[in-house]
Scaffold this active site. Structure first.
Site, short mmCIF file in Angstrom:
data_model
loop_
_atom_site.label_atom_id
_atom_site.label_comp_id
_atom_site.label_asym_id
_atom_site.label_seq_id
_atom_site.Cartn_x
_atom_site.Cartn_y
_atom_site.Cartn_z
N ASN A 1 20.57 -9.59 -16.36
CA ASN A 1 21.98 -9.96 -15.06
C ASN A 1 21.04 -9.61 -13.48
O ASN A 1 21.75 -9.99 -12.60
CB ASN A 1 23.03 -9.53 -15.36
CG ASN A 1 23.88 -10.12 -16.57
OD1 ASN A 1 23.75 -11.54 -16.34
ND2 ASN A 1 23.69 -10.07 -17.79
N LYS B 1 20.68 -0.57 -26.39
CA LYS B 1 22.20 -1.56 -25.90
C LYS B 1 22.24 -2.30 -26.89
O LYS B 1 20.99 -3.34 -26.88
CB LYS B 1 22.15 -1.84 -24.31
CG LYS B 1 22.28 -2.32 -24.32
CD LYS B 1 21.88 -3.48 -22.31
CE LYS B 1 23.17 -4.47 -21.78
NZ LYS B 1 22.24 -5.28 -21.27
N SER C 1 23.54 -6.43 -27.25
CA SER C 1 23.84 -7.29 -26.36
C SER C 1 24.34 -8.75 -27.56
O SER C 1 24.50 -9.99 -27.00
CB SER C 1 23.05 -7.94 -25.25
OG SER C 1 23.44 -6.88 -24.43
N GLY D 1 26.88 -4.34 -25.57
CA GLY D 1 26.17 -5.43 -24.30
C GLY D 1 26.73 -6.00 -23.98
O GLY D 1 26.16 -7.33 -23.13
#
Lengths: 294, 294, 294, 294
Positions: free
Chosen positions: B45, B163, B165, B188
């Site tokens: 992001n 992490k 996602s 995530g």
């Protein structure tokens, strides 16, 4: 120079993990003696994603020295961002590339709607000093360009062609039919090269042409002479090798096959690795009937 | 400093397509006043794929100035090649990053077998001067890391966390269970943050935490206090916004929501574009009940 | 009778490729002695797709005899066509089923748009004499029902619940939150049973509950008593077995595990086959720690 | 009778949700006047999955009366279970079907490994009194048969052909090349019919041939006469209609186009529905240039 024919996406030779330009030059000198119509420099199989900016430029410069003006020098210049793509495209234009292959940006797959892609390619085309070809390779990018979008893009005077590595002949057929005249559509998947010629593709940009360039040129020569059955037969002979050096064993397999065929292949860059030992024997077996062919 | 809690993958502010470091500093100063445990700099992001080397370093440096030593500074350093990943990881370590988030290399998806990924992450861990976390984001990379592989990686002393996602809670649950003690597993995907806490995740690295940081910290606070139902209720309230600023409207939507929440969002870099006008109204409506909450 | 708790989708015993009703009765009698809240007859794991009309009815009738009125008798009645689904649902209602589980029609995947599915389920609900539960199992059907559609369906008085075998906890969480009060949401994937309870599911319809019914009941009992950590721990102990008898070895594996646990499993119907010999040893190892547990 | 040429998978006419055999007979009488080489009865587009046993038999019997012995009568007989497939295949053989099309069982996708599929097809072939063709339609089944498996199956004397609706010409090309001589390979996707002929397919079983049968026969006639460019041109003219009546609007669209072309189309069975009103106009526009053609 006509945008057509067979071109290999040339591999990048490494020695001790460093780019080996001399090896690249030697490969190019051998390929120059075939009927290849040109080269794709810094394509997927050139491991472009593993090279830094400096290495990329050195490869483009070294290639430019050895590629004769009678052959097409196409360079892969697509980056994720529009501005970096424009910047790098004009950099290779400056070095003397004939045209640029621009991949679909793909990291944010879900956001890459048709209009976003359209705007990206048109922005690049507007600002590029050389013609660009659009590159569709869903296997790596996870996105596919629809025929309708390619048709719209083909209307831009500086978007001059398309490479499709999806292997989807129905789609390629529609693209050839819907796009503007003189828009150069290339197959990017060797197992459907003959089929692609049947539906109107002008040539192929084929990984396996690094290994057996003249054989793939021969398919197109036979096809152009109307020897359809002979072209199809030669395709069938080459398909198993073509699959082995792409989908099956990746770039490690491609480079190993190059070594077996007398080119410099060497090792891919990490994290890619050489294939397991038994693959060498398998590739040898696949090359055998090709070499035996009269 | 404990590796846990809520961290936003901070967005990169642009003005006229150029990185706007001052805007970044202002955002960080506001976030510093919340219970966020730290920050992910140069995450997905953060549009890391749209930044060149120089821009990346400038962002890491500017962030380092503003992030207090009491908060975690995690930096995304994963590149496609192993050697570039090592080089960049040590560069950010030099600037003062606490740890690095290393994404699965993904361009050659078909070749990224478990052992290849294992070798990559271990090589990076061996050569990195700071601890690394492994980053699994199938939505962008097209590949998924299996729990068994994460478990093996967790045995390396310099691979300190993960992490995920994918939003796959079954998988995350196995990862928490199979990995070594003190291996820090982060969610995530914000819509499953509460669920992830239930199965033992230590925190979340959540895009929507750029917009409503304190609210996501609150979920974890409530959960830690044993107020399970209140935590679940707050999650349900936040889920629609969380989906809107990721899957639904991407980074353009995330930045627009930041603008609405008083941060500097601005436009994403091309080819990404701002969402359509009506999205602004929709995001306002989604923020309304959150702001109204006592 | 409350629609909640743990239910196995009971397997169909075959002897010499024929339905063995006596074996079915024996299994049910043993399961009746556990805390299972009920049974799903003719579910996916009942190999319903391999049974003809007559066999299906005989199984429903035999089950009805043995299932006590204190336990739920849910029957899978979804067919591809709306009218056949209605016909069969009312046939099993006549025999005494308490409610029916209706799968998404799926052969023409591309045509199964949300409104088409909505109309199908509402038509069935309108004409059915018993309440229906909607069944989402993308792994087999290739389609997924979105939370928004489930929420709309939950408004119909005769659509009383939902079984989700996607394993997607984020989605299940939204479904619980968006659907009407008293709409019974069941997990259909055992590895996320504990997580599903955390986000508000009322129970689970779980293949592995054919093998270790009491253990899965125990997870829910612990959860209801607020012993969250113990529930999670038991889930972690059971997850490897749960995966082995579904995704990994399919119904052949499930039936083999039943044999090992003292139930009648037997062979699945062709084209399904028994798993390879070494699987027996693997399943034994997976059952060991479960049986050892105090 | 030679197994080759163009065959439509004939649609099943319904009036008030009931099978309308008279309408079916009328359609067949009109199709009989074209160059179609035969018919597929009870294919996917015949909505076979929406018919009960009795309806299926009535359709096979009615078709047998009207289909002349000079045309192939192929009947779809594949069920999920091996024994039901054998039973039904011999039932239609008894009625006079020439050969049977057997789809890959697919409900338990994950379990349908190559050897399972091999055993299924060989068992059916062993017990069937008529020759069988293998049917690959990943769009509906979610599984794909690899060329190597088809090659092995082609060795069985009672497995006489293959229908591939994947649209994957590379795969079809390998299948033609690897399978036994006289093994009849049909394209099942109309947009690639011309391409399929180029790589050696003997014909096509094409939904759109319900609507414009003679036009697809014409493609093959032109191809056989060596008029490659004319065949390709006709294909390009027909492709948009072919896509509209399959992928785009499904069986509802196919039946609507049949109505527009003078056949009885009618409505599909629920849950399938007629397409929206504006589709009628779109289909009219697609038929226009075809009808205008000299």
């Amino acid at each position: 120079m006509k945008l057509a024919g067979v071109m290999p996406p040339i591999t990048t030779p490494f020695e001790n993990e460093e780019v080996a330009l001399d090896r690249l030059r030697e490969n190019l000198q051998r390929w120059n003696q075939t009927d290849l119509s040109g080269y794709l420099v810094l394509g997927s199989n050139g491991e472009a994603v593993y090279l830094n900016d400096k290495e990329r430029l050195s490869i483009v410069e070294a290639s430019r020295e050895i590629i004769p003006s009678s052959k097409i020098m196409l360079v892969g210049t697509g980056m994720e961002s529009t501005q970096e793509t424009i910047r790098f495209t004009n950099q290779v234009a400056q070095i003397g590339a004939d045209c640029a292959l621009v991949i679909t940006p793909c990291y944010f797959k879900g956001s890459m709607k048709p209009q976003i892609l359209y705007d990206h390619f048109v922005s690049v085309a507007e600002s590029s000093r050389i013609g660009i070809l659009v590159y569709n390779v869903p296997r790596f990018t996870g996105i596919n360009i629809e025929p309708e979008l390619v048709a719209r893009l083909s209307e831009h005077p500086n978007i001059i062609g398309f490479k499709d590595s999806s292997g989807n002949i129905g789609q390629l057929s529609e693209i050839v039919h819907l796009s503007q005249k003189n828009f150069a559509v290339f197959a990017g998947a060797a197992p459907v090269f003959f089929s692609a010629l049947c539906i109107g593709a002008v040539g192929g940009i084929l990984a396996v042409a690094n290994v057996v360039p003249q054989e793939f040129c021969k398919i197109q020569i036979l096809f152009n002479e109307g020897k359809i059955d002979a072209a199809k037969e030669l395709q069938n002979l080459l398909t198993p090798l073509a699959k082995a050096v792409t989908v099956k064993y990746g770039i490690g397999g491609l480079k190993l096959a190059m070594d077996l065929a007398g080119y410099f292949g060497g090792k891919p860059r990490l994290p890619l690795q050489k294939p397991a030992k038994e693959v060498k024997e398998e590739l040898k077996q696949l090359l055998l009937p090709i070499n035996k062919k009269p």
